[in-house]
Design a protein around this motif. Structure first.
Motif, short mmCIF file in Angstrom:
data_model
loop_
_atom_site.label_atom_id
_atom_site.label_comp_id
_atom_site.label_asym_id
_atom_site.label_seq_id
_atom_site.Cartn_x
_atom_site.Cartn_y
_atom_site.Cartn_z
N TYR A 1 -34.08 12.54 -2.58
CA TYR A 1 -34.45 11.18 -2.21
C TYR A 1 -34.32 11.06 -0.70
O TYR A 1 -33.22 11.08 -0.18
N PHE B 1 -40.25 10.00 -4.70
CA PHE B 1 -39.38 8.85 -4.95
C PHE B 1 -39.56 7.76 -3.90
O PHE B 1 -39.37 8.01 -2.71
N THR C 1 -38.20 5.00 -1.77
CA THR C 1 -36.82 4.71 -1.37
C THR C 1 -36.72 3.60 -0.35
O THR C 1 -35.62 3.19 -0.01
N GLN D 1 -31.13 4.99 -7.87
CA GLN D 1 -32.04 5.84 -8.66
C GLN D 1 -31.50 7.26 -8.75
O GLN D 1 -31.58 7.92 -9.78
N TYR E 1 -28.73 7.73 -11.39
CA TYR E 1 -29.21 7.77 -12.78
C TYR E 1 -30.11 8.98 -13.02
O TYR E 1 -30.19 9.49 -14.13
N GLN E 2 -30.75 9.44 -11.98
CA GLN E 2 -31.54 10.67 -12.10
C GLN E 2 -30.62 11.85 -12.43
O GLN E 2 -30.92 12.66 -13.32
N CYS F 1 -32.92 2.04 -13.85
CA CYS F 1 -33.00 3.36 -13.20
C CYS F 1 -33.04 4.48 -14.23
O CYS F 1 -33.73 5.48 -14.03
N MET G 1 -36.51 4.54 -15.34
CA MET G 1 -37.40 5.17 -14.35
C MET G 1 -37.28 6.68 -14.39
O MET G 1 -38.27 7.41 -14.27
N ALA G 2 -36.05 7.17 -14.54
CA ALA G 2 -35.85 8.62 -14.61
C ALA G 2 -36.57 9.19 -15.83
O ALA G 2 -37.27 10.21 -15.74
N LEU H 1 -36.96 -2.96 -8.60
CA LEU H 1 -37.02 -1.66 -9.26
C LEU H 1 -38.27 -1.55 -10.13
O LEU H 1 -38.87 -0.48 -10.25
N SER I 1 -41.24 1.06 -9.93
CA SER I 1 -41.70 1.82 -11.11
C SER I 1 -43.21 1.97 -11.10
O SER I 1 -43.75 2.99 -11.54
#
Ligand SMILES: Cc1ncc(C[n+]2csc(CCOP(=O)(O)OP(=O)(O)O)c2C)c(N)n1
Ligand SMILES: [Mg+2]
Length: 891
Positions: free
Chosen positions: A136, A187, A189, A198, A201-202, A575, A578-579, A609, A613
């Motif tokens: 990121y 990503f 950012t 993010q 959670y990724q 998040c 999203m991942a 967020l 997305s």
């Protein structure tokens, strides 16, 4: 420590010597053990030893433990200087065009070495044997990332020259946007704070995939770059506890502590590095401070009395910033000069020598040692706090200056100094053009660069657009939801959805790829049955016997659990979604996330967020549960959502629906799977679900297409006007639970007023609007061709009578299609603050119930001259409506 004085230096010395001996002979682990024993002993005896989250204001890794940078430091310096130059050149050249394009120089100037060491030695691109690291990058450092891509031959001069000129498709994006550069950026950012959360959670999602046996991710790392100012965003630090709890040693945060944000110092009166150290250590992270560069090492090694450290600790960031905005003489006078003994220690150094005393974040050796230590660290995530200078190398026009952030112009003299400082081979007479520079192909620099990247698997960043497709189940698979509910049985659309999810989870093609995500609301949505069936993901499994283990649906945590239970944490759950929704791209493993939340705490709470997305090309389903301002009735103002459908409508690739019946939900989900998983379209879905129970009819023949397009006529009401039929007629539109009020209104209109109504279910006013916009635009641009009809016109054109719509959302929602409605159009909606009461009372209060629909229809007919106005007054009276009632949006 401040209140403690050394009353017996000799005794102190003995203890310190003893510790030195342990360190030398038995090592740091033993020393640590003994110290903890001593502290524990003192505490138990009642001594007050306040917790101190900070370590000294020096590097965490002492010089003798630094892992050495492999490779050729001199060539790397040359390459890094060229990257710096090209990054500046692209912004300055853009600035000359007078297009008001903007661009940033100072941020990447401070971060260049932090990126360079990662690119050169750590970040692996995806290959057959390695899934690739996920980096990121700080949004406004993008010029530096482009400059490197240019050096690697991935971008042309023309592309750099079109930085921030994206409209004609030749330029490159201002910031990392996968939407605009889908092969490059992974990503988004640049909305500060979204990168860090993010990334956390990724990293956890990689573990989840491994836990479920869906991908091998153990070797992969997630790196996240962020600014020190950015750390003030709640999202930046809000989830750091989770990262520690989950033991995410696959995660590295790099905070570029250049001590400045946009307006000025981040913590002029304090020390951002120490503050962040305390926060991250307290949360359970491995913290590596990279404060001082190698030139300080000899001075620190000789600091036996701790005076230098004392000075380092007492100076605040505002002073440190000022030191680097001046020169060596100033630093001698104001940093060292505070104590004559300290000043004496640097007496033999020239002002240039003092100026050369570098910060850790500009020293590739210190950075390498920190990154290497982070890679080896086990059991905890690592944060690297690197001290740098904002605008490093910009000299008088920006270095350490409060105005640095927005400085995007440099006079030729400043460019000359920059060139000299970084030794770029551009002749004087070319300086005013600020030409890009790339060493010749075959030069040692280019060879070195290519070798480094090829040993790490190729160039970064790079983004995968498609992965293998998943075959969507056929619509018939959802038969139990397509059929009418049994006689006397009432269900909600939420229940219909849970049945659909159950069917999908059992599907042999896609079942394993489904990721149910909940923020502590499973029971609200009747999903607790899934706990036992699927298990809730936990890295450690379940270390306790759950209280309800004797129940059928007990709370089961499991290492290969399928559910992600995020707790009361909508941003975190978003998040995770999203991942999962980008797993096709990041992991080559398509996943199908269903994130179900309280609709009010979705788009409104985490809208930024959700916007990201769209940018990141997420594919998955967002379910706004307990939706509808009057349908979620007993909760009140902060819960009752009457606008999430409007919020979702602003995201171009978000497909939104407000279905009424179970079969509509099934048709929408099935088609969503087809589009996203089978056709790999970059869209995602927002579907509102309600908790009101009622009987559901079966899927009408031929309705599928209309459901998806956004409107279809309910067959029981749908009749074309018979030839010669002169009776008044209206078209009634509705969505969600309020469609049932509309159906009831049609009956009232017939029985009380002799008016015939056709009723249309409109699951998506938003999709209808998009279709209409496309038709209108085509017509605008093709004036001499036969005009295209919007779908709304196709539906309503052949019908008769004015049109009335009512929904559980604010009027803006149904108003979206006004331009395409071919006749008089009246819209009802739930504008105003929600409140707790019964559904009937709320629908009366917001004026969206059957009576209001009937009155609005009569009014529309009266305006058309079809019925006398007196009928409307009569209807108001008949339905007990107080004409002096205050407007719901004013009370
Ligand atoms: C949510 C959000 N608010 C504001 C901005 C505007 N902005 C861009 S960069 C910046 C300053 C960044 O400072 P810092 O995080 O310290 O990064 P640096 O440039 O110093 O590395 C601001 C306020 C933004 N991009 N996102
Ligand atoms: Mg900063």
């Amino acid at each position: 420590m401040e209140r403690l004085q050394d009353v017996d230096p000799l005794e102190t010395r003995e203890w310190v010597d003893a510790l030195d001996a342990v360190l030398e002979i038995e090592g740091p682990d033993r020393a640590h053990f003994i110290l903890e024993q001593l502290v524990d002993k003192a505490r138990r005896s009642g001594a007050y030893l306040p917790y101190r989250a900070n370590t000294a204001y020096i590097n965490t890794i002492p010089p003798h433990l630094e892992e050495r940078l492999p490779g050729d430091a001199a060539i790397e310096h040359t390459l890094r200087s060229i990257v710096r130059w090209n990054a500046v050149a692209m912004v300055l050249r853009g600035g000359k065009k007078d297009l008001e394009l903007g661009g940033h120089i100072a941020s990447f100037a401070s971060a260049a070495t932090l990126y360079d060491v990662g690119f050169n030695h750590f970040w692996r691109a995806p290959t057959e044997s390695h899934g690739g690291d996920l980096v990121y990058m700080q949004g406004h450092s993008s010029p530096g990332v482009y400059a490197r891509a240019f050096l690697e031959g991935r971008l042309t001069e023309a592309q750099l020259d079109n930085f921030r000129q994206e409209v004609d498709g030749k330029g490159i994006a201002s910031y990392p946007h996968p939407w605009l550069m889908p092969d490059f950026w992974q990503f988004p950012t640049v909305s500060m704070g979204l990168g860090p959360i993010q990334a956390i959670y990724q990293a956890r999602f990689l573990r989840y995939l491994e836990g479920r046996g869906l991908a091998k991710t153990a070797e992969r790392r997630v790196w996240a770059f962020m600014g020190d100012g950015e750390m003030d965003e709640p999202e930046s630090m809000g989830a750091i506890g989770m990262a520690a709890r989950e033991g995410l040693d696959n995660l590295v945060f790099v905070v570029n502590c250049n001590l400045q944000r946009l307006d000025g110092p981040v913590r002029g009166n304090g020390k951002i590095i120490q503050e962040l150290e305390a926060d991250f250590r307290g949360a359970g992270w491995n913290v590596i401070k990279v404060i001082w560069g190698s030139y300080w090492d000899p001075l620190l090694a000789r600091d036996n009395d701790g005076l230098l450290l004392k000075r380092m600790e007492e100076a605040v960031d505002g002073e440190y910033q000022k030191f680097k905005s001046r020169d060596g003489a100033y630093v001698r006078e104001h940093f060292f000069g505070k104590y004559p003994e300290l000043k004496a220690r640097v007496a033999s150094m020239s002002d240039e020598d003092i100026w050369r005393l570098n910060r850790g974040g500009h020293d590739p050796h210190k950075i390498y040692a920190a990154y290497a230590a982070a890679m080896k660290h086990e059991g905890q995530p690592t944060v690297i706090l690197a001290k740098t200078v904002k605008g490093y190398g910009m000299g008088a026009v920006g270095e350490g200056k409060n105005i640095a952030h927005q400085q995007k112009k440099m006079p030729t003299e400043a460019v000359r100094q920059f060139r000299d400082r970084f030794n770029i081979p551009i002749p004087d007479d070319k300086l005013s053009e600020i030409p890009y520079y790339r060493p010749p192909e075959g030069s040692p620099e280019m060879k070195y660069l290519r070798e480094l990247r090829s040993s790490l698997g190729g160039s970064l960043p790079q983004r995968r657009r498609k992965s293998r497709a998943l075959e969507a189940p056929k619509l018939e698979a959802f038969k139990p939801v397509l059929d009418a509910t049994a006689e006397g049985r009432e269900i909600s659309t939420t229940m219909a959805f849970v049945r659909i999810l159950g069917i999908l989870l059992k599907d042999k093609n896609v079942g394993r790829n489904v990721v149910p995500i909940v923020p502590d609301e499973s029971r609200t949505f009747g999903m607790e049955g899934l706990f036992r069936q699927l298990g809730i993901y936990s890295a450690v499994g379940q270390l306790y016997e759950p209280e309800d283990s004797d129940q059928l649906m007990f709370y089961k945590e499991d290492k290969n659990g399928q559910i992600l239970q995020e707790g009361i944490n909508e941003p975190g759950a978003m998040c995770s979604w999203m991942a999962a929704a980008t797993s096709y791209s990041n992991n080559d493993v398509p996943m199908i996330p269903f994130y179900i939340f309280y609709s009010m705490f979705g788009l409104q709470r985490t809208g930024d967020l959700v916007w990201a997305s769209g940018d990141i090309r997420a594919r998955g389903f967002l379910l706004g549960g307990t939706a509808g301002r009057t349908t979620l009735n007993g909760e009140g103002l902060q819960h009752e959502d009457g606008h999430s459908q409007v919020l979702s409508s602003v995201i171009p690739n978000c497909v939104s629906y407000d279905p009424t019946f179970g079969y509509e939900v099934a048709v929408i989900v099935q088609d969503g799977l087809r589009r996203m998983m089978q056709e790999q379209e970059d869209v995602f879905y927002y579907i509102t679900l309600m908790n009101e129970n009622y009987p559901h009819p079966g899927l009408p023949e031929g309705a599928r297409e209309g459901i998806l397009k956004g409107m279809y006529r309910l067959p029981a009401t749908g009749r074309a006007p018979a030839a010669g039929d002169k009776s008044p007629r209206v078209q009634l539109l509705g969505s969600g639970t309020i469609l049932r009020e509309v159906i009831a209104a049609a009956e009232l209109l017939k029985s009380d007023w002799g008016v015939t109504a056709d009723v249309w279910s409109c699951p998506s006013f938003t999709e209808l609007r998009r279709d209409g916009m496309a038709a209108a635009r085509w017509n605008l641009l093709h004036p001499t061709e036969k005009p295209r009809l919007s779908y709304v016109e196709q539906c309503l054109g052949p019908t008769k009578g004015p049109v009335v719509a009512s929904t559980d959302y604010i009027r803006t929602f149904a108003d979206q299609i006004r331009e395409f409605v071919p006749r008089r159009y009246k819209v009802l909606g739930t504008d105003g603050f929600g409140r707790s009461d019964s559904r009937d009372n709320l629908r009366r209060f917001f004026e969206v119930n059957r009576h209001y629909v009937a009155v609005a229809a009569l009014r529309a007919l009266a305006e058309e001259g079809e019925v006398p106005m007196a009928k409307v007054a009569e209807a108001l009276k008949k339905y007990g409506i107080d004409p002096e009632k205050p407007a719901p949006w004013t009370v």
